[in-house]
Design a protein around this motif. Sequence first.
Motif, short mmCIF file in Angstrom:
data_model
loop_
_atom_site.label_atom_id
_atom_site.label_comp_id
_atom_site.label_asym_id
_atom_site.label_seq_id
_atom_site.Cartn_x
_atom_site.Cartn_y
_atom_site.Cartn_z
N SER A 1 2.57 -1.81 -0.09
CA SER A 1 2.78 -1.08 1.18
C SER A 1 2.91 0.23 0.62
N LEU A 2 2.62 1.12 1.60
CA LEU A 2 2.69 2.56 1.27
C LEU A 2 4.08 3.07 0.77
N GLU A 3 4.96 2.35 0.92
CA GLU A 3 6.17 2.69 0.49
C GLU A 3 6.35 2.12 -1.19
N GLN A 4 5.55 1.30 -1.33
CA GLN A 4 5.49 1.01 -2.71
C GLN A 4 4.55 1.66 -3.62
N MET A 5 4.15 2.86 -3.20
CA MET A 5 2.99 3.63 -4.05
C MET A 5 3.37 3.64 -5.43
N ILE A 6 4.52 3.89 -5.66
CA ILE A 6 4.95 4.24 -7.04
C ILE A 6 4.72 2.83 -7.88
N VAL B 1 -3.34 -0.77 -1.16
CA VAL B 1 -2.08 -0.22 -0.60
C VAL B 1 -2.30 -0.36 1.19
N THR B 2 -1.48 -0.82 1.88
CA THR B 2 -1.43 -0.86 3.09
C THR B 2 -0.77 0.42 3.63
#
Length: 64
Positions: A40-45, A62-63
């Motif tokens: 998810s975008l929040e998991q980009m790192i 990346v969603t």
Amino acid sequence: KVVFSATAFKPLSERLTFLKELIKLFNEGKLKTIIDQSFSLEQMIEAHRYIESGIERGNVVVTI
């Protein structure tokens, strides 16, 4: 194999023809998409770290 093409610099008609050929190959089973993992975008790192690790075996999505 990785294919890179600077299609953004080509005329729209050439880009559409290229896209049409990719779709044709996909429909014929000659082109496969391989999605290794989705984030998810929040998991980009975490996604970035995963790619940097070099262990991915396909595309990382990346969603948003």
